[in-house]
Design a protein around this motif. Structure first.
Motif, mmCIF file in Angstrom:
data_model
loop_
_atom_site.group_PDB
_atom_site.id
_atom_site.type_symbol
_atom_site.label_atom_id
_atom_site.label_comp_id
_atom_site.label_asym_id
_atom_site.label_seq_id
_atom_site.Cartn_x
_atom_site.Cartn_y
_atom_site.Cartn_z
ATOM 1 N N VAL A 77 32.277 -26.584 9.097
ATOM 2 C CA VAL A 77 32.164 -25.981 10.434
ATOM 3 C C VAL A 77 30.946 -26.526 11.161
ATOM 4 O O VAL A 77 31.007 -26.837 12.368
ATOM 5 C CB VAL A 77 32.103 -24.444 10.301
ATOM 6 C CG1 VAL A 77 31.705 -23.811 11.619
ATOM 7 C CG2 VAL A 77 33.450 -23.903 9.847
ATOM 8 N N THR A 78 29.827 -26.648 10.472
ATOM 9 C CA THR A 78 28.614 -27.155 11.113
ATOM 10 C C THR A 78 28.811 -28.564 11.665
ATOM 11 O O THR A 78 28.448 -28.855 12.813
ATOM 12 C CB THR A 78 27.449 -27.144 10.109
ATOM 13 O OG1 THR A 78 27.251 -25.810 9.626
ATOM 14 C CG2 THR A 78 26.174 -27.631 10.768
ATOM 15 N N VAL A 79 29.415 -29.439 10.870
ATOM 16 C CA VAL A 79 29.600 -30.826 11.300
ATOM 17 C C VAL A 79 30.586 -30.915 12.461
ATOM 18 O O VAL A 79 30.336 -31.592 13.468
ATOM 19 C CB VAL A 79 30.063 -31.681 10.112
ATOM 20 C CG1 VAL A 79 30.411 -33.093 10.566
ATOM 21 C CG2 VAL A 79 28.977 -31.733 9.040
ATOM 22 N N VAL A 80 31.711 -30.222 12.340
ATOM 23 C CA VAL A 80 32.738 -30.313 13.389
ATOM 24 C C VAL A 80 32.233 -29.734 14.708
ATOM 25 O O VAL A 80 32.411 -30.330 15.785
ATOM 26 C CB VAL A 80 34.023 -29.603 12.925
ATOM 27 C CG1 VAL A 80 35.040 -29.542 14.059
ATOM 28 C CG2 VAL A 80 34.624 -30.315 11.725
ATOM 29 N N VAL A 81 31.595 -28.576 14.651
ATOM 30 C CA VAL A 81 31.090 -27.955 15.875
ATOM 31 C C VAL A 81 29.988 -28.808 16.500
ATOM 32 O O VAL A 81 29.923 -28.955 17.727
ATOM 33 C CB VAL A 81 30.592 -26.529 15.577
ATOM 34 C CG1 VAL A 81 29.907 -25.921 16.789
ATOM 35 C CG2 VAL A 81 31.758 -25.641 15.157
ATOM 36 N N ALA A 82 29.125 -29.377 15.682
ATOM 37 C CA ALA A 82 28.060 -30.227 16.216
ATOM 38 C C ALA A 82 28.633 -31.462 16.912
ATOM 39 O O ALA A 82 28.134 -31.888 17.963
ATOM 40 C CB ALA A 82 27.103 -30.633 15.105
ATOM 41 N N LEU A 83 29.686 -32.044 16.350
ATOM 42 C CA LEU A 83 30.286 -33.224 16.979
ATOM 43 C C LEU A 83 30.943 -32.898 18.310
ATOM 44 O O LEU A 83 31.086 -33.786 19.163
ATOM 45 C CB LEU A 83 31.301 -33.856 16.026
ATOM 46 C CG LEU A 83 30.724 -34.506 14.765
ATOM 47 C CD1 LEU A 83 31.833 -35.049 13.883
ATOM 48 C CD2 LEU A 83 29.738 -35.610 15.126
ATOM 49 N N GLY A 158 26.780 -21.393 9.613
ATOM 50 C CA GLY A 158 27.226 -22.741 9.940
ATOM 51 C C GLY A 158 27.690 -22.870 11.374
ATOM 52 O O GLY A 158 27.434 -23.884 12.037
ATOM 53 N N LEU A 159 28.363 -21.846 11.879
ATOM 54 C CA LEU A 159 28.814 -21.866 13.275
ATOM 55 C C LEU A 159 27.635 -21.865 14.238
ATOM 56 O O LEU A 159 27.610 -22.620 15.221
ATOM 57 C CB LEU A 159 29.716 -20.656 13.531
ATOM 58 C CG LEU A 159 30.233 -20.468 14.957
ATOM 59 C CD1 LEU A 159 31.086 -21.644 15.383
ATOM 60 C CD2 LEU A 159 31.028 -19.170 15.058
ATOM 61 N N ALA A 160 26.631 -21.020 13.971
ATOM 62 C CA ALA A 160 25.467 -20.961 14.852
ATOM 63 C C ALA A 160 24.650 -22.257 14.801
ATOM 64 O O ALA A 160 24.235 -22.788 15.836
ATOM 65 C CB ALA A 160 24.592 -19.764 14.472
ATOM 66 N N VAL A 161 24.440 -22.788 13.605
ATOM 67 C CA VAL A 161 23.674 -24.039 13.479
ATOM 68 C C VAL A 161 24.426 -25.192 14.135
ATOM 69 O O VAL A 161 23.840 -26.027 14.838
ATOM 70 C CB VAL A 161 23.384 -24.336 12.000
ATOM 71 C CG1 VAL A 161 22.746 -25.710 11.830
ATOM 72 C CG2 VAL A 161 22.466 -23.265 11.422
ATOM 73 N N GLY A 162 25.742 -25.248 13.924
ATOM 74 C CA GLY A 162 26.531 -26.295 14.559
ATOM 75 C C GLY A 162 26.507 -26.207 16.075
ATOM 76 O O GLY A 162 26.449 -27.232 16.765
ATOM 77 N N GLY A 163 26.529 -24.984 16.614
ATOM 78 C CA GLY A 163 26.445 -24.832 18.064
ATOM 79 C C GLY A 163 25.119 -25.316 18.625
ATOM 80 O O GLY A 163 25.078 -25.961 19.687
ATOM 81 N N PHE A 164 24.027 -25.021 17.922
ATOM 82 C CA PHE A 164 22.723 -25.476 18.406
ATOM 83 C C PHE A 164 22.606 -26.997 18.323
ATOM 84 O O PHE A 164 22.112 -27.643 19.253
ATOM 85 C CB PHE A 164 21.616 -24.812 17.594
ATOM 86 C CG PHE A 164 20.228 -25.180 18.033
ATOM 87 C CD1 PHE A 164 19.728 -24.742 19.242
ATOM 88 C CD2 PHE A 164 19.425 -25.986 17.233
ATOM 89 C CE1 PHE A 164 18.448 -25.086 19.656
ATOM 90 C CE2 PHE A 164 18.146 -26.334 17.639
ATOM 91 C CZ PHE A 164 17.661 -25.885 18.851
ATOM 92 N N LEU A 165 23.069 -27.566 17.223
ATOM 93 C CA LEU A 165 23.032 -29.030 17.105
ATOM 94 C C LEU A 165 23.945 -29.685 18.147
ATOM 95 O O LEU A 165 23.617 -30.747 18.694
ATOM 96 C CB LEU A 165 23.455 -29.450 15.699
ATOM 97 C CG LEU A 165 22.524 -29.030 14.556
ATOM 98 C CD1 LEU A 165 23.096 -29.460 13.213
ATOM 99 C CD2 LEU A 165 21.123 -29.593 14.755
ATOM 100 N N GLY A 166 25.089 -29.057 18.419
ATOM 101 C CA GLY A 166 25.971 -29.585 19.450
ATOM 102 C C GLY A 166 25.341 -29.547 20.833
ATOM 103 O O GLY A 166 25.516 -30.481 21.634
#
Length: 252
Positions: A77-83, A158-166
């Motif tokens: 989830v982190t990787v996909v959301v960040a991308l 993972g969702l929150a971290v991915g959103g911030f990285l995105g």
């Protein structure tokens, strides 16, 4: 020190021949075995020595495979959301209003100033990024919930971290795709008095938190409203002797 719970053997009775009779052979086999750890009779529900739903020594399952699966899903989830931040950056670059600048020469030096000093285009740039981040947070939260309805702490993190990285990736990509960052060189290129677009700039850095915060709130709300519920153990195993309705459910 507590006494053992095994009932004592019955007293021996005198036999007609003057001897003593041995206790019944089935008495020892009928006595319930003791738990080697707690000393409580085994096989009796409710006692520490009784085997629970997950084994003899407790009713909790080890976190080995389950935790590994949750961590793996959280990483995905982190990787996909960040991308997805790359798409946000492109949309921000395409939809954000342009801020017009004008170059002039004063004392043989180039200066750049806003063409419309009272314009609100700079606020529109921040607003466009914020609205897009809110939409991406909503969509990503719904998508993750539909993928894994059970939720879980690693998945939410993972969702929150991915959103911030995105959001960081969108900010970086939008600035890179936007107009030239060197406004003096750009003014010299277009000429004196000719308007050109200012580079993309995110003035309100708090907009970077819009995506992770909305994703976190929406996902938690969906899990609370539509997530799977744990079965009530009281209805699964009602007390013995309690009256039941015609459908088998315990009555009040």
């Amino acid at each position: 020190m507590t006494a053992p719970l095994t009932p004592p053997p019955p007293p021996r009775e005198p036999s007609p021949n003057g001897g003593w009779q041995q206790p019944a052979a089935g008495h020892a086999a009928a006595a319930p075995p003791h738990d080697a750890i707690s000393g409580a009779p085994g096989g009796i529900p409710g006692h520490p020595g009784a085997p629970g739903p997950y084994g003899m020594y407790g009713s909790y399952e080890q976190d080995g495979p389950g935790m590994k699966t949750e961590l793996r899903e959280a990483a995905i989830v982190t990787v996909v959301v960040a991308l997805l931040g790359a798409l946000l950056g492109v949309l921000w670059w395409r939809l954000a209003p342009s801020v017009p600048l004008v170059g002039d020469v004063v004392d043989d030096s180039w200066v750049v100033y806003f063409k419309d000093s009272e314009g609100e285009q700079a606020i529109g740039v921040d607003g466009t990024f914020t609205l897009l981040a809110l939409a991406f947070g909503l969509v990503s939260a719904v998508a993750v919930f539909l993928w894994r309805r059970r939720g879980g702490v690693p998945l939410v993190i993972g969702l929150a971290v991915g959103g911030f990285l995105g959001a960081l990736l969108a900010w970086w990509l939008g600035v890179r795709l936007g107009p030239n960052q060197d406004v003096i060189a750009h003014a010299k290129e277009v000429g004196k008095g000719v308007a050109f677009s200012a580079p993309l700039k995110l003035g309100a850095k708090g907009a970077l938190l819009a995506w992770p915060l909305v994703a976190l709130i929406v996902h938690l709300g969906l899990t609370a409203l539509f997530g799977p519920r744990d079965a009530d153990p009281y209805h699964q195993h009602p007390p013995e002797g309690q009256p039941k309705d015609p459908y088998g459910a315990p009555t009040a």
